[in-house]
Design a protein around this motif. Structure first.
Motif, PDB file in Angstrom:
ATOM      1  N   LYS A  59       0.833  -1.203   0.000  1.00 39.46           N
ATOM      2  CA  LYS A  59       0.000   0.000   0.000  1.00 39.46           C
ATOM      3  C   LYS A  59       0.872   1.258   0.000  1.00 39.46           C
ATOM      4  N   VAL A  60       0.582   2.148  -0.934  1.00 43.95           N
ATOM      5  CA  VAL A  60       1.272   3.438  -0.959  1.00 43.95           C
ATOM      6  C   VAL A  60       0.239   4.550  -1.113  1.00 43.95           C
ATOM      7  N   PRO A  61       0.506   5.755  -0.598  1.00 43.22           N
ATOM      8  CA  PRO A  61       1.703   6.109   0.162  1.00 43.22           C
ATOM      9  C   PRO A  61       1.715   5.466   1.555  1.00 43.22           C
ATOM     10  N   TYR A  62       2.903   5.377   2.131  1.00 41.24           N
ATOM     11  CA  TYR A  62       3.054   4.779   3.453  1.00 41.24           C
ATOM     12  C   TYR A  62       2.506   5.722   4.518  1.00 41.24           C
ATOM     13  N   SER A  63       1.635   5.188   5.352  1.00 40.90           N
ATOM     14  CA  SER A  63       1.043   5.968   6.429  1.00 40.90           C
ATOM     15  C   SER A  63       1.519   5.432   7.776  1.00 40.90           C
ATOM     16  N   THR A  64       1.632   6.315   8.761  1.00 43.24           N
ATOM     17  CA  THR A  64       2.026   5.868  10.095  1.00 43.24           C
ATOM     18  C   THR A  64       0.953   5.001  10.741  1.00 43.24           C
ATOM     19  N   ASP A  65      -0.219   4.919  10.116  1.00 48.23           N
ATOM     20  CA  ASP A  65      -1.267   4.010  10.602  1.00 48.23           C
ATOM     21  C   ASP A  65      -1.081   2.588  10.072  1.00 48.23           C
ATOM     22  N   ASP A  66      -0.193   2.411   9.093  1.00 49.72           N
ATOM     23  CA  ASP A  66       0.028   1.084   8.510  1.00 49.72           C
ATOM     24  C   ASP A  66       0.746   0.162   9.492  1.00 49.72           C
ATOM     25  N   LYS A  67       0.490  -1.132   9.382  1.00 47.39           N
ATOM     26  CA  LYS A  67       1.258  -2.112  10.148  1.00 47.39           C
ATOM     27  C   LYS A  67       2.669  -2.176   9.593  1.00 47.39           C
ATOM     28  N   VAL A  68       3.646  -2.266  10.476  1.00 50.11           N
ATOM     29  CA  VAL A  68       5.046  -2.341  10.027  1.00 50.11           C
ATOM     30  C   VAL A  68       5.736  -3.517  10.732  1.00 50.11           C
ATOM     31  N   SER A  78       7.952  11.206  23.746  1.00 53.79           N
ATOM     32  CA  SER A  78       8.896  10.838  22.691  1.00 53.79           C
ATOM     33  C   SER A  78       8.211  10.885  21.328  1.00 53.79           C
ATOM     34  N   THR A  79       8.965  11.322  20.330  1.00 56.45           N
ATOM     35  CA  THR A  79       8.462  11.375  18.966  1.00 56.45           C
ATOM     36  C   THR A  79       9.484  10.747  18.031  1.00 56.45           C
ATOM     37  N   GLY A  80       9.037   9.755  17.264  1.00 62.49           N
ATOM     38  CA  GLY A  80       9.896   9.122  16.266  1.00 62.49           C
ATOM     39  C   GLY A  80       9.611   9.691  14.887  1.00 62.49           C
ATOM     40  N   LEU A  81      10.649   9.885  14.112  1.00 63.09           N
ATOM     41  CA  LEU A  81      10.514  10.460  12.771  1.00 63.09           C
ATOM     42  C   LEU A  81      11.033   9.484  11.726  1.00 63.09           C
ATOM     43  N   ARG A  82      10.130   9.086  10.836  1.00 62.68           N
ATOM     44  CA  ARG A  82      10.504   8.167   9.757  1.00 62.68           C
ATOM     45  C   ARG A  82      10.969   8.990   8.557  1.00 62.68           C
ATOM     46  N   PHE A  83      12.284   9.059   8.379  1.00 64.22           N
ATOM     47  CA  PHE A  83      12.870   9.839   7.298  1.00 64.22           C
ATOM     48  C   PHE A  83      12.843   9.056   5.989  1.00 64.22           C
ATOM     49  N   PHE A  84      12.606   9.781   4.901  1.00 66.20           N
ATOM     50  CA  PHE A  84      12.553   9.170   3.570  1.00 66.20           C
ATOM     51  C   PHE A  84      13.708   9.685   2.708  1.00 66.20           C
ATOM     52  N   THR A  85      14.666   8.816   2.383  1.00 65.44           N
ATOM     53  CA  THR A  85      15.761   9.041   1.424  1.00 65.44           C
ATOM     54  C   THR A  85      16.266  10.487   1.457  1.00 65.44           C
ATOM     55  N   VAL A  86      17.020  10.794   2.495  1.00 62.16           N
ATOM     56  CA  VAL A  86      17.513  12.155   2.700  1.00 62.16           C
ATOM     57  C   VAL A  86      18.748  12.396   1.823  1.00 62.16           C
ATOM     58  N   TYR A  87      18.804  13.569   1.179  1.00 62.31           N
ATOM     59  CA  TYR A  87      19.938  13.882   0.304  1.00 62.31           C
ATOM     60  C   TYR A  87      20.267  15.364   0.393  1.00 62.31           C
ATOM     61  N   GLY A  88      21.433  15.734  -0.140  1.00 68.19           N
ATOM     62  CA  GLY A  88      21.835  17.135  -0.162  1.00 68.19           C
ATOM     63  C   GLY A  88      23.333  17.280  -0.073  1.00 68.19           C
ATOM     64  N   PRO A  89      23.838  18.522  -0.017  1.00 68.11           N
ATOM     65  CA  PRO A  89      25.280  18.769   0.083  1.00 68.11           C
ATOM     66  C   PRO A  89      25.880  18.132   1.334  1.00 68.11           C
ATOM     67  N   ALA A  90      27.099  17.634   1.212  1.00 70.64           N
ATOM     68  CA  ALA A  90      27.819  17.018   2.342  1.00 70.64           C
ATOM     69  C   ALA A  90      27.034  15.860   2.941  1.00 70.64           C
ATOM     70  N   GLY A  91      26.338  15.126   2.066  1.00 64.38           N
ATOM     71  CA  GLY A  91      25.559  13.979   2.523  1.00 64.38           C
ATOM     72  C   GLY A  91      26.422  12.745   2.721  1.00 64.38           C
ATOM     73  N   ARG A  92      25.762  11.599   2.788  1.00 66.07           N
ATOM     74  CA  ARG A  92      26.475  10.336   3.016  1.00 66.07           C
ATOM     75  C   ARG A  92      26.930   9.743   1.685  1.00 66.07           C
ATOM     76  N   PRO A  93      28.211   9.405   1.562  1.00 63.80           N
ATOM     77  CA  PRO A  93      28.715   8.852   0.303  1.00 63.80           C
ATOM     78  C   PRO A  93      28.127   7.495  -0.067  1.00 63.80           C
ATOM     79  N   ASP A  94      27.473   6.811   0.881  1.00 63.21           N
ATOM     80  CA  ASP A  94      26.873   5.514   0.546  1.00 63.21           C
ATOM     81  C   ASP A  94      25.502   5.674  -0.106  1.00 63.21           C
ATOM     82  N   MET A  95      24.979   6.897  -0.145  1.00 59.72           N
ATOM     83  CA  MET A  95      23.688   7.127  -0.795  1.00 59.72           C
ATOM     84  C   MET A  95      23.884   7.173  -2.310  1.00 59.72           C
ATOM     85  N   ALA A  96      22.830   6.809  -3.041  1.00 53.68           N
ATOM     86  CA  ALA A  96      22.945   6.602  -4.486  1.00 53.68           C
ATOM     87  C   ALA A  96      23.496   7.816  -5.218  1.00 53.68           C
ATOM     88  N   TYR A  97      22.951   8.999  -4.952  1.00 53.04           N
ATOM     89  CA  TYR A  97      23.361  10.184  -5.713  1.00 53.04           C
ATOM     90  C   TYR A  97      24.846  10.487  -5.539  1.00 53.04           C
TER      91      TYR A  97
END
Length: 363
Positions: free
Chosen positions: A160-169, A198-217
């Motif tokens: 199911k997309v888009p992914y919702s925080t109500d979805d089972k994970v 407490s608040t958890g944040l589900r990050f989606f494919t973060v990118y930008g300058p000085a990012g992680r070299p293991d990321m695709a871009y």
């Protein structure tokens, strides 16, 4: 909109993973805001999972901004898996807000290097929770809000997309995803038992300058510059919800100021002050389209020559273990509660990365 119930001014904020991609950008944003006066404590173990010089560059950028800031900055080199260190930091600085961004990242790396994920993502996070729990023993003030990084990877192979925080994970497809889901479960238990917001944040494919070299871009850019082929998984039939780092940081900052309310339920016991949000761009990009934009911006930034033969350097390959075909965030809860939705388009974000890459590597 949720009311702002945690002020940042005159507070002490502990940020773990402070030399990491998101952590460093969060520190820079807070230090640059001279309307708030905070005491920022950063922790990072500076491990060599990727090029440490990038982490050192980020810390230098932070130091430069800190020298002109109305807020203070203290950096401590160490691991959140070191229980004594974390307890010492909590007992010394008594943070009002804890933002846990320290983690061993990477889906594929978790398949070959499992131990570090257990150490950092499970033991380390447990140490953070325990320190928050004991932050108000012996009459000391308690932590007002724990914000921590989860990941879109917890959705696994959800159809199911888009992914919702109500979805089972309940069906992670990598150890990394399993550790992030475990973080959410642990945080919920501590919220229930000890009334820690407490608040958890589900990050989606973060990118930008000085990012992680293991990321695709980033990895694609390194390979193309060396004349190597780039592998595009699932034969290009993948979509990713690329989210620019400034949007992620803005989301984190707003969430920090809106802690879940402490309240008592009908049974006389605390209702867990616990929340989960997605932070994503809500515009999944096909990998082949993404590679096209990346190639155009690398040429524009003069990282690669205009006549570079990109087609000759692309290789379509099967899906990798632990990967999923699509990530797509439903951010309606974030919009409802904080009035915020990421908005940086992919080309703008990739352009900023390409320009940074040229300068950093002196291409």
């Amino acid at each position: 909109m949720k009311p702002i119930n945690v002020q940042l001014t005159n507070k002490t904020i502990l940020i773990t993973g402070a030399a990491g991609f998101i952590g460093a950008n969060l520190v820079l944003t807070l230090l640059s805001d001279n309307t708030i006066h905070t005491r920022l404590i950063g922790v990072d173990n500076m491990n060599d999972y990727y090029d440490v010089s990038i982490k050192e560059w980020r810390l230098k950028e932070i130091q430069t901004v800190a020298e002109k800031s109305t807020s203070s900055w203290t950096f401590i080199k160490g691991s959140i898996a070191d229980k004594e260190l974390i307890n010492s930091i909590i007992n010394t600085y008594h943070p009002d807000i804890v933002v846990n961004l320290a983690a061993q990242a990477g889906v594929r790396y978790s398949i070959t290097n499992s131990d570090v994920y257990i150490e950092s993502n499970l033991i380390g996070f447990y140490n953070i929770l325990e320190a928050c729990r004991h932050s108000y023993d012996n009459g000391e003030k308690r932590v007002e809000h724990l914000v921590y990084a989860s990941s879109s990877s917890v959705y696994g192979a959800n159809k199911k997309v888009p992914y919702s925080t109500d979805d089972k994970v309940d069906n992670p497809v990598s150890l990394y995803a399993a550790t992030k889901k475990s973080n959410e479960l642990l945080a919920h238990a501590y919220s229930k038992l000890y009334n820690i917001p407490s608040t958890g944040l589900r990050f989606f494919t973060v990118y930008g300058p000085a990012g992680r070299p293991d990321m695709a871009y980033f990895g694609f850019t390194n390979k193309l510059l060396k004349g190597e082929k780039i592998q595009i998984f699932n034969y290009g039939n993948c979509k990713r919800d690329f989210t620019y780092v400034d949007d992620i940081v803005e989301g984190v900052k707003r969430v920090m100021m809106g802690a879940p309310e402490r309240r008592i339920g009908e049974d006389g016991l605390p209702v867990p002050p616990y929340a989960i949000y997605n932070i994503g761009n809500s515009q999944p990009e096909n990998l082949l389209d993404f590679v096209q934009i990346l190639s155009e911006e690398l040429v524009r930034a003069e990282v690669l020559p205009e006549d570079y033969d990109f087609e000759a350097h692309k290789e379509l390959v099967p899906m990798q273990p632990g990967d999923v075909p699509v990530t797509y965030a439903d951010t309606s809860a974030l919009e409802r509660d904080f009035g915020f939705k990421p908005s940086t388009d992919l080309r703008t974000g990739i352009r900023r990365f390409a320009e940074w890459y040229k300068e950093f590597y002196r291409v």
